[in-house]
Design a protein around this motif. Structure first.
Motif, mmCIF file in Angstrom:
data_model
loop_
_atom_site.group_PDB
_atom_site.id
_atom_site.type_symbol
_atom_site.label_atom_id
_atom_site.label_comp_id
_atom_site.label_asym_id
_atom_site.label_seq_id
_atom_site.Cartn_x
_atom_site.Cartn_y
_atom_site.Cartn_z
ATOM 1 N N ARG A 1 0.828 -1.213 0.000
ATOM 2 C CA ARG A 1 0.000 0.000 0.000
ATOM 3 C C ARG A 1 0.859 1.257 0.000
ATOM 4 N N GLY A 2 1.921 1.268 0.801
ATOM 5 C CA GLY A 2 2.792 2.433 0.871
ATOM 6 C C GLY A 2 3.439 2.747 -0.467
ATOM 7 N N LEU A 3 3.884 1.710 -1.159
ATOM 8 C CA LEU A 3 4.481 1.910 -2.484
ATOM 9 C C LEU A 3 3.445 2.432 -3.466
ATOM 10 N N ALA A 4 2.241 1.898 -3.382
ATOM 11 C CA ALA A 4 1.163 2.345 -4.264
ATOM 12 C C ALA A 4 0.816 3.808 -4.010
ATOM 13 N N ASP A 5 1.043 4.268 -2.786
ATOM 14 C CA ASP A 5 0.763 5.662 -2.438
ATOM 15 C C ASP A 5 1.922 6.591 -2.750
ATOM 16 N N GLY A 6 2.972 6.062 -3.367
ATOM 17 C CA GLY A 6 4.080 6.902 -3.802
ATOM 18 C C GLY A 6 5.261 6.953 -2.865
ATOM 19 N N LEU A 7 5.250 6.142 -1.812
ATOM 20 C CA LEU A 7 6.380 6.124 -0.886
ATOM 21 C C LEU A 7 7.494 5.239 -1.429
ATOM 22 N N THR A 8 8.705 5.528 -1.032
ATOM 23 C CA THR A 8 9.836 4.662 -1.362
ATOM 24 C C THR A 8 9.887 3.532 -0.342
ATOM 25 N N LEU A 9 10.669 2.501 -0.642
ATOM 26 C CA LEU A 9 10.836 1.414 0.330
ATOM 27 C C LEU A 9 11.421 1.954 1.636
ATOM 28 N N GLU A 10 12.330 2.917 1.528
ATOM 29 C CA GLU A 10 12.933 3.511 2.720
ATOM 30 C C GLU A 10 11.876 4.217 3.574
ATOM 31 N N ALA A 11 10.983 4.952 2.922
ATOM 32 C CA ALA A 11 9.929 5.661 3.650
ATOM 33 C C ALA A 11 8.946 4.679 4.288
ATOM 34 N N VAL A 12 8.641 3.593 3.594
ATOM 35 C CA VAL A 12 7.763 2.567 4.154
ATOM 36 C C VAL A 12 8.419 1.946 5.381
ATOM 37 N N ALA A 13 9.702 1.646 5.279
ATOM 38 C CA ALA A 13 10.429 1.063 6.411
ATOM 39 C C ALA A 13 10.394 2.005 7.605
ATOM 40 N N GLN A 14 10.641 3.272 7.364
ATOM 41 C CA GLN A 14 10.632 4.249 8.454
ATOM 42 C C GLN A 14 9.238 4.352 9.070
ATOM 43 N N HIS A 15 8.216 4.392 8.231
ATOM 44 C CA HIS A 15 6.833 4.497 8.712
ATOM 45 C C HIS A 15 6.449 3.293 9.578
ATOM 46 N N LEU A 16 6.901 2.104 9.171
ATOM 47 C CA LEU A 16 6.565 0.880 9.906
ATOM 48 C C LEU A 16 7.520 0.610 11.071
ATOM 49 N N GLY A 17 8.609 1.364 11.142
ATOM 50 C CA GLY A 17 9.585 1.140 12.197
ATOM 51 C C GLY A 17 10.386 -0.133 11.981
ATOM 52 N N LEU A 18 10.585 -0.483 10.717
ATOM 53 C CA LEU A 18 11.335 -1.691 10.365
ATOM 54 C C LEU A 18 12.598 -1.302 9.608
ATOM 55 N N GLY A 19 13.507 -2.247 9.487
ATOM 56 C CA GLY A 19 14.703 -2.041 8.676
ATOM 57 C C GLY A 19 14.358 -2.174 7.197
ATOM 58 N N ILE A 20 15.162 -1.554 6.376
ATOM 59 C CA ILE A 20 14.924 -1.577 4.933
ATOM 60 C C ILE A 20 14.954 -3.006 4.393
ATOM 61 N N TYR A 21 15.831 -3.842 4.919
ATOM 62 C CA TYR A 21 15.931 -5.217 4.427
ATOM 63 C C TYR A 21 14.684 -6.027 4.770
ATOM 64 N N ALA A 22 14.090 -5.758 5.911
ATOM 65 C CA ALA A 22 12.846 -6.445 6.288
ATOM 66 C C ALA A 22 11.719 -6.049 5.338
#
Length: 144
Positions: free
Chosen positions: A2-23
């Protein structure tokens, strides 16, 4: 997804979810494999998720938006999440022309990346009707 579909980068999704980029990358790869997507691009994964009803359709954007004749040639493969090289081959256009048309369409729609462009195409209802999900996006109840 959903985050990617909303225009976020993987990095921004990771930050929003409080997860690491690799996760986040790992989860996205699992989702993409589950959808049966090829290894490139988020756009195709988002397009398939919308077409199958795995992602709820975005809220309809009511702003007036008309496609030029040139944009009509690229909207379908773009909404399917196809890479620009494939769009150029399908539409019998030089790669530079297809790239310019796709990029211009993204900019006009306000998209930030390929997945977001697919979302915007669905929100603006530019997607050909045969690509739209046949059912309401909510999933029917499972039979037991």
């Amino acid at each position: 997804m959903r985050g990617l579909a909303d225009g976020l980068t993987l990095e921004a999704v990771a930050q929003h979810l409080g997860l690491g980029i690799y996760a986040v990358q790992s989860r996205f790869e699992k989702a993409r494999r589950a959808l049966g997507c090829c290894p490139h691009g988020t756009g195709e994964a988002v397009a398939i998720a919308y077409a199958r009803g795995e992602l709820p359709l975005p809220t309809r954007d009511t702003r007036p938006f008309e496609l030029s004749l040139a944009e009509h040639t690229v909207i379908r493969p773009m909404a399917e999440g196809r890479p620009v090289q494939e769009i150029a081959a399908r539409t019998h256009q030089p790669l530079a022309v297809a790239r310019r048309r796709v990029r211009g369409l993204w900019e006009r729609m306000g998209a930030t990346n390929r997945a977001h462009a697919v979302t915007q195409a669905y929100a603006l209802r530019l997607v050909p009707s045969d690509l739209m999900p046949r059912q309401h996006p909510s999933r029917p109840a499972r039979r037991r």
